[in-house]
Design a protein around this motif. Structure first.
Motif, PDB file in Angstrom:
ATOM      1  N   GLU A   3      -2.461 -12.233  13.083  1.00 61.48           N
ATOM      2  CA  GLU A   3      -3.658 -11.668  13.721  1.00 61.48           C
ATOM      3  C   GLU A   3      -4.576 -11.023  12.681  1.00 61.48           C
ATOM      4  O   GLU A   3      -5.805 -11.190  12.729  1.00 61.48           O
ATOM      5  CB  GLU A   3      -3.246 -10.633  14.765  1.00 61.48           C
ATOM      6  N   LEU A   6      -6.289 -13.844  10.604  1.00 57.43           N
ATOM      7  CA  LEU A   6      -7.325 -14.525  11.374  1.00 57.43           C
ATOM      8  C   LEU A   6      -8.549 -13.624  11.562  1.00 57.43           C
ATOM      9  O   LEU A   6      -9.691 -14.081  11.422  1.00 57.43           O
ATOM     10  CB  LEU A   6      -6.762 -14.945  12.741  1.00 57.43           C
ATOM     11  N   HIS A   7      -8.294 -12.354  11.849  1.00 56.53           N
ATOM     12  CA  HIS A   7      -9.375 -11.372  12.000  1.00 56.53           C
ATOM     13  C   HIS A   7     -10.184 -11.283  10.701  1.00 56.53           C
ATOM     14  O   HIS A   7     -11.425 -11.317  10.721  1.00 56.53           O
ATOM     15  CB  HIS A   7      -8.767 -10.017  12.365  1.00 56.53           C
ATOM     16  N   PHE A   9     -10.383 -13.474   8.244  1.00 52.67           N
ATOM     17  CA  PHE A   9     -11.050 -14.745   7.942  1.00 52.67           C
ATOM     18  C   PHE A   9     -12.360 -14.863   8.704  1.00 52.67           C
ATOM     19  O   PHE A   9     -13.419 -15.166   8.120  1.00 52.67           O
ATOM     20  CB  PHE A   9     -10.131 -15.918   8.296  1.00 52.67           C
ATOM     21  N   LEU A  10     -12.325 -14.612   9.999  1.00 47.17           N
ATOM     22  CA  LEU A  10     -13.527 -14.733  10.830  1.00 47.17           C
ATOM     23  C   LEU A  10     -14.561 -13.676  10.461  1.00 47.17           C
ATOM     24  O   LEU A  10     -15.767 -13.952  10.412  1.00 47.17           O
ATOM     25  CB  LEU A  10     -13.146 -14.621  12.309  1.00 47.17           C
ATOM     26  N   LEU A  11     -14.086 -12.466  10.181  1.00 48.62           N
ATOM     27  CA  LEU A  11     -15.000 -11.374   9.834  1.00 48.62           C
ATOM     28  C   LEU A  11     -15.688 -11.637   8.496  1.00 48.62           C
ATOM     29  O   LEU A  11     -16.921 -11.527   8.376  1.00 48.62           O
ATOM     30  CB  LEU A  11     -14.225 -10.051   9.775  1.00 48.62           C
ATOM     31  N   LEU A  13     -16.034 -14.466   6.896  1.00 53.72           N
ATOM     32  CA  LEU A  13     -16.885 -15.657   6.983  1.00 53.72           C
ATOM     33  C   LEU A  13     -18.205 -15.325   7.668  1.00 53.72           C
ATOM     34  O   LEU A  13     -19.276 -15.768   7.228  1.00 53.72           O
ATOM     35  CB  LEU A  13     -16.153 -16.760   7.747  1.00 53.72           C
ATOM     36  N   GLY A  14     -18.140 -14.536   8.716  1.00 55.19           N
ATOM     37  CA  GLY A  14     -19.350 -14.134   9.422  1.00 55.19           C
ATOM     38  C   GLY A  14     -20.280 -13.302   8.562  1.00 55.19           C
ATOM     39  O   GLY A  14     -21.508 -13.408   8.673  1.00 55.19           O
ATOM     40  N   THR A 149      -7.189 -11.792   2.456  1.00 58.37           N
ATOM     41  CA  THR A 149      -7.902 -12.867   3.154  1.00 58.37           C
ATOM     42  C   THR A 149      -9.411 -12.710   2.985  1.00 58.37           C
ATOM     43  O   THR A 149     -10.122 -13.683   2.703  1.00 58.37           O
ATOM     44  CB  THR A 149      -7.545 -12.878   4.646  1.00 58.37           C
ATOM     45  N   CYS A 150      -9.922 -11.499   3.147  1.00 61.50           N
ATOM     46  CA  CYS A 150     -11.358 -11.251   2.969  1.00 61.50           C
ATOM     47  C   CYS A 150     -11.810 -11.634   1.567  1.00 61.50           C
ATOM     48  O   CYS A 150     -12.852 -12.281   1.384  1.00 61.50           O
ATOM     49  CB  CYS A 150     -11.680  -9.774   3.229  1.00 61.50           C
ATOM     50  N   VAL A 153     -11.798 -15.507   1.056  1.00 57.94           N
ATOM     51  CA  VAL A 153     -12.944 -16.167   1.695  1.00 57.94           C
ATOM     52  C   VAL A 153     -14.168 -16.104   0.785  1.00 57.94           C
ATOM     53  O   VAL A 153     -14.893 -17.093   0.628  1.00 57.94           O
ATOM     54  CB  VAL A 153     -13.255 -15.517   3.063  1.00 57.94           C
ATOM     55  N   TRP A 157     -15.941 -19.372  -0.836  1.00 57.40           N
ATOM     56  CA  TRP A 157     -17.323 -19.611  -0.442  1.00 57.40           C
ATOM     57  C   TRP A 157     -18.239 -19.792  -1.651  1.00 57.40           C
ATOM     58  O   TRP A 157     -19.094 -20.673  -1.662  1.00 57.40           O
ATOM     59  CB  TRP A 157     -17.811 -18.461   0.425  1.00 57.40           C
TER      60      TRP A 157
END
Length: 206
Positions: A3, A6-7, A9-11, A13-14, A149-150, A153, A157
């Protein structure tokens, strides 16, 4: 653990997807450097800057920053001037010069990447504020996984941006496409700057 990853990664990336001064510079260097390996200075510098900002956010710097509105105001005003300068530079880039002028030496890549990474108040405040607040929900290994993870990314990128820039640069022999990207990027940066103006007024008159 999943969790938190995933949190993160999405954060991350956004936060990193929107076109800004940092992304534009990495992309431009990818498109103008004669070899992809010559973009390593900008990729590494941008990646290290994000790594530092994310680490500071997770360590709780966001709590200090959010409690000092005067410091926030200084960051916003200083960064606002810088963003308008970047927007003006991109808008006035000439087609015949774009390939030569944007192909910078390693030292210039590093210095400019430091500027667009650390002097953009919108990016700095988002990274420290949003990631710092989100990281506070985790402890121990979960917080470590979130942080890693942050950071990952960001690095992936920047590599992707340089590769994308290289692909565009190889197709755009006369530089016209890059000029269009610069114009569009200039408009987007001005919009970001205007958002910062709004935040400055909120800090001054709240």
């Amino acid at each position: 653990m999943i969790e938190a990853i995933l949190h993160a990664f999405l954060l991350a990336l956004g936060l990193i997807l929107p076109l800004g001064a940092q992304n534009i510079f990495v992309f431009n260097q990818g498109s103008t450097q004669p070899q992809l390996v010559k973009t390593l200075p900008v990729i590494i510098t941008a990646g290290l800057c994000d790594t530092i900002l994310i680490s500071l956010a997770v360590l709780g710097v966001s709590l200090v920053l959010m409690s000092l509105p005067t410091l926030q105001l200084v960051i916003y005003i200083f960064g606002l001037i810088f963003l308008f300068y970047i927007a003006w530079t991109l808008w006035n880039e000439k087609t015949q010069n774009v390939k030569q002028d944007n192909s910078l030496s390693a030292s210039k890549q590093i210095s400019f990447a430091l500027s667009v990474s650390l002097l953009n108040p919108h990016a700095v405040m988002d990274t420290i504020g949003v990631i710092g607040t989100s990281a506070s929900a985790y402890v121990g290994y979960e917080k470590f996984a979130f942080t890693l993870t942050c950071i990952s990314v960001s690095w992936i990128w920047f590599i992707f941006l340089a590769l994308a820039g290289k692909s565009v640069g190889s197709l755009d022999k006369n530089g016209k496409l890059l000029i269009f990207v610069n114009k569009l990027s200039s408009i987007i940066i001005v919009i970001v700057a205007l958002i910062i103006v709004q935040k400055i007024f909120m800090l001054l008159f709240k």
